[in-house]
Design an enzyme around this catalytic site. Structure first.
Site, PDB file in Angstrom:
ATOM      1  N   MET A   1      70.679  37.127   6.932  1.00  0.00           N
ATOM      2  CA  MET A   1      70.386  38.484   6.461  1.00  0.00           C
ATOM      3  C   MET A   1      69.523  39.225   7.501  1.00  0.00           C
ATOM      4  SD  MET A   1      70.221  38.295   2.381  1.00  0.00           S
ATOM      5  CE  MET A   1      68.565  37.717   2.217  1.00  0.00           C
TER       6      MET A   1
ATOM      7  N   GLY B   1      70.365  26.276   6.734  1.00  0.00           N
ATOM      8  CA  GLY B   1      69.045  25.655   6.882  1.00  0.00           C
ATOM      9  C   GLY B   1      68.606  24.885   5.643  1.00  0.00           C
TER      10      GLY B   1
ATOM     11  N   GLN C   1      72.814  39.590  -4.123  1.00  0.00           N
ATOM     12  CA  GLN C   1      71.981  38.413  -4.384  1.00  0.00           C
ATOM     13  C   GLN C   1      70.513  38.763  -4.622  1.00  0.00           C
ATOM     14  OE1 GLN C   1      72.957  36.604  -0.476  1.00  0.00           O
ATOM     15  NE2 GLN C   1      70.838  35.924  -0.462  1.00  0.00           N
TER      16      GLN C   1
ATOM     17  N   HIS D   1      66.570  30.720  12.364  1.00  0.00           N
ATOM     18  CA  HIS D   1      67.958  31.175  12.483  1.00  0.00           C
ATOM     19  C   HIS D   1      68.552  30.745  13.829  1.00  0.00           C
ATOM     20  CE1 HIS D   1      66.285  34.463   9.749  1.00  0.00           C
ATOM     21  NE2 HIS D   1      67.258  33.959   9.028  1.00  0.00           N
TER      22      HIS D   1
ATOM     23  N   LEU E   1      65.632  38.107  12.300  1.00  0.00           N
ATOM     24  CA  LEU E   1      65.824  36.735  12.766  1.00  0.00           C
ATOM     25  C   LEU E   1      64.559  36.138  13.372  1.00  0.00           C
ATOM     26  CD1 LEU E   1      69.380  37.042  14.376  1.00  0.00           C
ATOM     27  CD2 LEU E   1      68.760  36.492  12.018  1.00  0.00           C
ATOM     28  N   HIS E   2      64.478  34.806  13.279  1.00  0.00           N
ATOM     29  CA  HIS E   2      63.365  34.049  13.856  1.00  0.00           C
ATOM     30  C   HIS E   2      63.933  32.725  14.391  1.00  0.00           C
ATOM     31  CE1 HIS E   2      63.732  31.850  10.124  1.00  0.00           C
ATOM     32  NE2 HIS E   2      63.463  32.949   9.424  1.00  0.00           N
TER      33      HIS E   2
HETATM   34  P1  AMP Z   1      68.409  34.146   5.594  1.00  0.00           P
HETATM   35  O1  AMP Z   1      68.579  35.134   6.687  1.00  0.00           O
HETATM   36  O2  AMP Z   1      67.001  33.972   5.156  1.00  0.00           O
HETATM   37  O3  AMP Z   1      69.377  34.348   4.466  1.00  0.00           O
HETATM   38  O4  AMP Z   1      68.786  32.735   6.220  1.00  0.00           O
HETATM   39  C1  AMP Z   1      69.979  32.522   6.901  1.00  0.00           C
HETATM   40  C2  AMP Z   1      70.129  31.044   7.220  1.00  0.00           C
HETATM   41  O5  AMP Z   1      69.020  30.635   8.023  1.00  0.00           O
HETATM   42  C3  AMP Z   1      70.125  30.156   5.963  1.00  0.00           C
HETATM   43  O6  AMP Z   1      71.048  29.101   6.146  1.00  0.00           O
HETATM   44  C4  AMP Z   1      68.705  29.642   5.954  1.00  0.00           C
HETATM   45  O7  AMP Z   1      68.569  28.409   5.298  1.00  0.00           O
HETATM   46  C5  AMP Z   1      68.421  29.499   7.437  1.00  0.00           C
HETATM   47  N1  AMP Z   1      66.976  29.496   7.677  1.00  0.00           N
HETATM   48  C6  AMP Z   1      66.088  30.457   7.297  1.00  0.00           C
HETATM   49  N2  AMP Z   1      64.837  30.093   7.639  1.00  0.00           N
HETATM   50  C7  AMP Z   1      64.933  28.881   8.229  1.00  0.00           C
HETATM   51  C8  AMP Z   1      63.990  27.967   8.795  1.00  0.00           C
HETATM   52  N3  AMP Z   1      62.686  28.227   8.824  1.00  0.00           N
HETATM   53  N4  AMP Z   1      64.454  26.819   9.324  1.00  0.00           N
HETATM   54  C9  AMP Z   1      65.786  26.528   9.299  1.00  0.00           C
HETATM   55  N5  AMP Z   1      66.720  27.331   8.784  1.00  0.00           N
HETATM   56  C10 AMP Z   1      66.314  28.498   8.258  1.00  0.00           C
END
Ligand code: AMP
Length: 288
Positions: free
Chosen positions: A27, A146, A58, A34, A30-31
Site C-alpha cells: 500500500m 511479510g 480493507q 517492503h 515503503l520502507h
Molecule cells: P503494506 O504496505 O503494509 O500492506 O505491506 C505490504 C507487504 O509488506 C505485506 O506483505 C507486509 O506483510 C509486508 N511488510 C510490511 N512491513 C513489513 C516488515 N516490517 N517486515 C517484513 N514485511 C513487511
C-alpha cells in the site's frame, strides 16, 4: 524500473517475459520491510513486480484510510534502489472496474474471525478481494508477503488453497528498526513520545517467548503482557498466543500440536495489536 498504471499495458509487458514473476503487493509509504520482499524475489531469480494500491475496501475506519501515508515519488526511488523491475500503481477504477463484482467471499473458518478479524470487521474480506484481484492481473509464480502481517498471510495461504491458485506464497521475516520496533508505514505517524514507547511491543513479545519456555501459564503470560504494554503508555487491544496454522488461541491446558505441509503446524505465535496514541500497530513473534 518500468511504471505501469493500466492493467492492459502491464499485461502486455509481462506476457513477453520468460523469467518467473515474483510479486509483492503493497500500500506504499515503503520502507526496508517492503524492499526486502523485492530483494528476496530478485535473489530467487524472479522478475520483481511491486504494486502500490491503498485498497479502500480493507479499511474499516475511514479516518485511517484518509490518513494513510502516500509518498509515491519516494517509493519509486526506493524500489529502484532495490532493483525492482516493475511498479504497478493502478487507480481504484483499474482495480475495481465499475459494475464488476470481484468480491471474494470464502469461508476462512476462524482465520478471519480472531484477533484482527474481531477488531477490524470487514478488513480481511477487502484484503482477500484485492490480493485475489491483483494475483489475477499480475499472474505471478511467486507471491512475497511479510511475516509482520501474520494473520493476513495465513488467510492468503488459505485463499490460495481454496481457489487452487497457481502461485507459491513466500513468507519474508519481519524487518525491524534497531530498537526492535517492526517497520510499518504507520510508524511515521507516531508522536515522539509514542515512538520511544513503541519498542516495548517487541520487548513484550520476547518476554512472552521466555515466559513460555519457562512453562508459565498462557493466561498469566497474556495478562502480564497486556499489563506491560499498558504500563508503557500504550493501549493494547489483544495479546494472543495462537497456533501457527489454525490461529486457534492456545488454551491454558495446552495446544493440540500437529505437523503439516506448511511446516508451521504445532508452532505457537504471539500476536498483538496496540494503539500508540492514535496509531494502531500490530506485531508478532514465533515463540516455538
Ligand atoms: P503494506 O504496505 O503494509 O500492506 O505491506 C505490504 C507487504 O509488506 C505485506 O506483505 C507486509 O506483510 C509486508 N511488510 C510490511 N512491513 C513489513 C516488515 N516490517 N517486515 C517484513 N514485511 C513487511
Amino acid at each position: 524500473m518500468l511504471i505501469f498504471k493500466k492493467v492492459a499495458d502491464l499485461r502486455q509487458w509481462l506476457d513477453s517475459q520468460s523469467l518467473p514473476i515474483g510479486f509483492a503487493p503493497t500500500m506504499g509509504a515503503l520502507h526496508e520491510g517492503h524492499l526486502e520482499l523485492i530483494r528476496m524475489a530478485k535473489r530467487e531469480g524472479c522478475v520483481a513486480v511491486a504494486s502500490i494500491f491503498v485498497n479502500p475496501t480493507q479499511f474499516n475506519d475511514p479516518k485511517d484510510l484518509e490518513k494513510y501515508p502516500r509518498t509515491p515519488e519516494k517509493d519509486a526511488a526506493l524500489l529502484i534502489s532495490a532493483a525492482c523491475d516493475v511498479l504497478f500503481i493502478p487507480s481504484v477504477e483499474e482495480v475495481y472496474p465499475p459494475g464488476v463484482n470481484l468480491t471474494i467471499d470464502l469461508d476462512f473458518k476462524q482465520l478471519d474471525k480472531v484477533m484482527e478479524g474481531e477488531f477490524r470487521p470487514g478488513h480481511f474480506k477487502g484484503m482477500a478481494t484485492v490480493v485475489n484481484r491483483l494475483l489475477d492481473i499480475v499472474k505471478p509464480q511467486r507471491l512475497y508477503m511479510g511475516q509482520k502481517d501474520y494473520q493476513q498471510l495465513s488467510i492468503v495461504r488459505d485463499m490460495i488453497r481454496q481457489l487452487a491458485l497457481p502461485v507459491e506464497l513466500v513468507m519474508c521475516p519481519t524487518v525491524r528498526e534497531p530498537d526492535g520496533l517492526a517497520m510499518s508505514s504507520r510508524n511515521v505517524r507516531l508522536s515522539p513520545a509514542m515512538r520511544s514507547a513503541a519498542p516495548v511491543i517487541h520487548q513484550t513479545l520476547l518476554w512472552a517467548k521466555t515466559a513460555l519456555e519457562q512453562n508459565r501459564p498462557v493466561s498469566e503470560i497474556q495478562e502480564t503482557a497486556m499489563g506491560k504494554l499498558t504500563e508503557a503508555g500504550l493501549r493494547p487491544e489483544y495479546f494472543e498466543l495462537v497456533d501457527g496454522v489454525t490461529l486457534e488461541p492456545i488454551r491454558p491446558q495446552g495446544a493440540i500440536l500437529f505437523m503439516d505441509e506448511t511446516g508451521m503446524g504445532g508452532s505457537i505465535v504471539a500476536c498483538t495489536a496496540v494503539f500508540a496514541g492514535e496509531v494502531r500497530l500490530i506485531d508478532n513473534l514465533m515463540l516455538t
